[in-house]
Motif scaffolding. Sequence first.
Motif, PDB file in Angstrom:
ATOM      1  N   LYS A  37       2.879   1.612   9.920  1.00 12.41           N
ATOM      2  CA  LYS A  37       2.443   1.243   8.253  1.00 12.41           C
ATOM      3  C   LYS A  37       3.741   0.499   8.538  1.00 12.41           C
ATOM      4  O   LYS A  37       3.792  -0.103   7.258  1.00 12.41           O
ATOM      5  N   GLU A  38       5.017   0.630   8.913  1.00  6.35           N
ATOM      6  CA  GLU A  38       6.017   0.472   8.241  1.00  6.35           C
ATOM      7  C   GLU A  38       6.260  -0.987   8.795  1.00  6.35           C
ATOM      8  O   GLU A  38       6.449  -1.930   8.261  1.00  6.35           O
ATOM      9  N   LEU A  39       6.182  -1.714  10.440  1.00  9.24           N
ATOM     10  CA  LEU A  39       5.742  -3.010  11.667  1.00  9.24           C
ATOM     11  C   LEU A  39       4.687  -3.564  10.156  1.00  9.24           C
ATOM     12  O   LEU A  39       4.868  -4.931  10.321  1.00  9.24           O
ATOM     13  N   GLU A  41       3.169  -2.787   7.494  1.00 11.30           N
ATOM     14  CA  GLU A  41       4.439  -3.563   6.399  1.00 11.30           C
ATOM     15  C   GLU A  41       5.135  -4.453   6.587  1.00 11.30           C
ATOM     16  O   GLU A  41       5.557  -5.628   5.354  1.00 11.30           O
ATOM     17  N   ASN A  42       6.129  -4.673   7.035  1.00 11.01           N
ATOM     18  CA  ASN A  42       7.171  -5.838   7.365  1.00 11.01           C
ATOM     19  C   ASN A  42       6.089  -6.900   7.546  1.00 11.01           C
ATOM     20  O   ASN A  42       6.773  -7.753   7.045  1.00 11.01           O
ATOM     21  N   ALA A  43       5.081  -6.788   8.525  1.00 11.00           N
ATOM     22  CA  ALA A  43       4.516  -7.978   8.759  1.00 11.00           C
ATOM     23  C   ALA A  43       4.311  -8.795   7.260  1.00 11.00           C
ATOM     24  O   ALA A  43       4.258  -9.886   8.151  1.00 11.00           O
ATOM     25  N   SER A  87      15.917  -7.678   3.770  1.00 14.90           N
ATOM     26  CA  SER A  87      16.454  -9.236   2.466  1.00 14.90           C
ATOM     27  C   SER A  87      15.830  -8.809   1.383  1.00 14.90           C
ATOM     28  O   SER A  87      15.313 -10.015   0.877  1.00 14.90           O
ATOM     29  N   LYS A  88      14.610  -7.388   1.214  1.00 17.55           N
ATOM     30  CA  LYS A  88      13.754  -7.781   0.118  1.00 17.55           C
ATOM     31  C   LYS A  88      14.535  -7.677  -0.970  1.00 17.55           C
ATOM     32  O   LYS A  88      14.006  -7.209  -2.640  1.00 17.55           O
ATOM     33  N   LEU A  89      15.632  -7.013  -1.318  1.00 16.90           N
ATOM     34  CA  LEU A  89      16.815  -6.171  -2.260  1.00 16.90           C
ATOM     35  C   LEU A  89      17.880  -7.238  -2.147  1.00 16.90           C
ATOM     36  O   LEU A  89      18.630  -6.683  -1.323  1.00 16.90           O
ATOM     37  N   LEU A 101       6.757  -5.016   0.419  1.00 18.70           N
ATOM     38  CA  LEU A 101       5.973  -3.231   0.150  1.00 18.70           C
ATOM     39  C   LEU A 101       7.017  -2.706   0.683  1.00 18.70           C
ATOM     40  O   LEU A 101       7.593  -1.701   0.495  1.00 18.70           O
ATOM     41  N   GLY A 102       8.759  -3.365   1.466  1.00 20.18           N
ATOM     42  CA  GLY A 102       9.661  -2.688   1.701  1.00 20.18           C
ATOM     43  C   GLY A 102      10.247  -2.388   0.868  1.00 20.18           C
ATOM     44  O   GLY A 102      10.079  -4.108   0.110  1.00 20.18           O
ATOM     45  N   PHE A 103      11.333  -2.123   0.968  1.00 22.51           N
ATOM     46  CA  PHE A 103      12.632  -2.512  -0.088  1.00 22.51           C
ATOM     47  C   PHE A 103      14.350  -1.467   0.682  1.00 22.51           C
ATOM     48  O   PHE A 103      14.880  -2.438   0.154  1.00 22.51           O
ATOM     49  N   GLU A 106      14.825   0.741   5.717  1.00 21.85           N
ATOM     50  CA  GLU A 106      16.022   1.930   6.261  1.00 21.85           C
ATOM     51  C   GLU A 106      14.605   1.797   7.847  1.00 21.85           C
ATOM     52  O   GLU A 106      15.830   2.990   8.773  1.00 21.85           O
ATOM     53  N   ALA A 107      13.407   1.109   7.486  1.00 18.63           N
ATOM     54  CA  ALA A 107      12.645   1.425   8.484  1.00 18.63           C
ATOM     55  C   ALA A 107      13.087   1.670  10.265  1.00 18.63           C
ATOM     56  O   ALA A 107      13.254   1.833  10.753  1.00 18.63           O
ATOM     57  N   LEU A 108      13.706   0.256   9.887  1.00 22.53           N
ATOM     58  CA  LEU A 108      14.200  -0.615  11.459  1.00 22.53           C
ATOM     59  C   LEU A 108      14.971   0.648  12.286  1.00 22.53           C
ATOM     60  O   LEU A 108      15.193   0.576  13.531  1.00 22.53           O
TER      61      LEU A 108
HETATM   62 MG    MG Z   1       9.786  -2.656   6.043  1.00 22.05          MG
END
Ligand code: MG
Length: 628
Positions: A37-39, A41-43, A87-89, A101-103, A106-108
């Motif tokens: 899910k996390e990866l 979403e990043n893509a 890079s999203k916020l 989708l992410g912000f 934390e995921a990586l």
């Molecule tokens: Mg993410």
Amino acid sequence: MTDASEMAQPRIAVLGEVVRNQIAAGEVIERPASLVKELVENALDAGATQVLVELEEGGVKLVRVTDDGCGMGVEDLVLAFEPHATSKLRSPEDLEHIASLGFRGEALASIGSVARCVIQSRVRGASLGHRIENEGGRRSEVREAGAPTGTSIEVRDLFYNTPARRRFIKRTSTELSRCLDVVQRMALAHEGIGFVVTHGGKRVFDVEASMDFLARIRRTFGAELADSLVEVKASHGTTHLTGYVAPPRFSRRDTARQMWFLNGRPVRDKVLIRVLKEAYRGFLEEGRQPVGFLRLALDPALVDVNVHPAKAEVRFRDQRPLFGFLLENLREAIRLTDMSTPGESMLLSRQRRLVREDPNQGHLPVAPGPLGSGSSGARPGSTPSGEFGFSPAPQERASSEVREVAGKDFILPQPDAGSERGIEAGSAGPDPWAPVDDLRGPYLQVAKTYLMRAVPDGFEIIDQHALHERLTFEYLRRDVRENKVEVQRLLVPELVDVSRSDLELLSGHLESLGRIGIELAVFGEGTMAVHGLPARLRHPDPEGVVRDLIEILGRTGKPPEAEDVIEEVLHSAACRSSIMAGDELTESDIQSLLERARELETDQTCPHSRPTRVKFSLADLERAFHRR
Ligand code: MG
Ligand code: ADP
């Protein structure tokens, strides 16, 4: 008592970064599917149009997600594994209108602390790519590396350094099916983007970028389901609902085939699940979950999708009008679904078994498990992307390993039998099973329970008890609504022995029970007298009605005037009084039963949502006799 030297030691210490990240990982990374899910979403956030997900051992050994998105340069790679690096916020204000989708950034960092990771990436237009590794929190330098445009993030040996977490990982097939579920929901949510999933090098799922929503559903869940769906389309102000609902017979014990997309994201929201279930009320058997694929677009100000880092739940503001709107429009579409229980689906389940036993059966299209539409002919052998550099190898899809997983965790997509019929059945067109005959016999009564009769394009089998029960129930319900319940008074009241507490339970509701035609009175200690019952009940069973009442009132804890209690009481009364299996019926009894049933909104299921009739079309017969 502790001595002085011990007291001088501070007990509080600031945790190191790796431990902090591992704790954070506990929030977002539960199992391989969370990585996926996390990866993915990043893509998607990186603007990918092709996403490849490679898995090994259900994702425990390897999850590698490769995309053709914007890529990361050296500076990005240096920061990628840092906690709270995103890079999203940029500013607190950005939180109010997040489009990605992410912000959280934390995921990586989390993933890097609990697995062995490699990122390879090349920014679009750059001549060279770069690579960074992270093994359980130990990061390498960023080095130059040959890489295609886009990003590939590889995660190996999840939880290798946190054995306690590893224990929660389930069987390979379970983990794989969870990973697939994540990708499939994403793939349905993102038209215009191609997805490929491989497991142990074998392709287990794909959709091409060009496929629309319905084509994706078909590819994911098979033609039989896709062809039976009825479209939902409704708007109210800035709220839009689109998507598809399936006939009740596709219902299942879990919600795996219930997908809600809120403003383009897959959500798994309890409230939305409840709304859909409520919309199917009366059409589903106890404990079954409906199947639907629904997209809801809302003014973002009316909903908070960032309640939890896993972002599966949402919070609606101003729920009531929204749910009213959803219920009404869903219900309307559900009514248009094909409520019959076609004999064809029974034949198909037999065929499915055959296919599973012998995947190479020549004349049956081989169903490729969860991987596709089930029709090998309908799948062009095109690979979504040359860049990923592997070919589709359709024969591999029938491999025994994948097939076994498919058999356990997925319904194999159907052999593509429904497609001719599907064209009309898929739209909200005329109900293909609607009887167009004059209901005249001859009828064949089998075991004094089932009625068989020819219909213009085949034959149908009717469960006489189930059909009569539906009819009685509908009439009773109408009578109650219109306040016109006719009561049949018993010449001699029937006495029913009940316990003292049950007597008390009933005696509190005598008046409201009277309003639905059930006239009871207390007849001394431990005895109820039944004085009258609705005249609609053909073979009334006073004692049974009293017992059911006690059971229903006791279980629900609600008064009989609550709508759902009335319904249940009427169901049970109808059931007890209907033509029982075993009654012999005359031709004219049968004809009048069928004529009255035709006027119902749905006569295809009994009040307990068991089917009342099963139809075999000529096509089913031809198939059964191998004429085609
Ligand atoms: Mg993410
Ligand atoms: P978030 O997605 O919340 O920002 P992540 O930890 O998932 O946090 O990712 C951190 C950053 O790494 C992202 O903000 C993004 O800039 C970069 N990144 C991660 N994956 C990719 C990718 N596939 N392509 C390009 N950039 C990526």
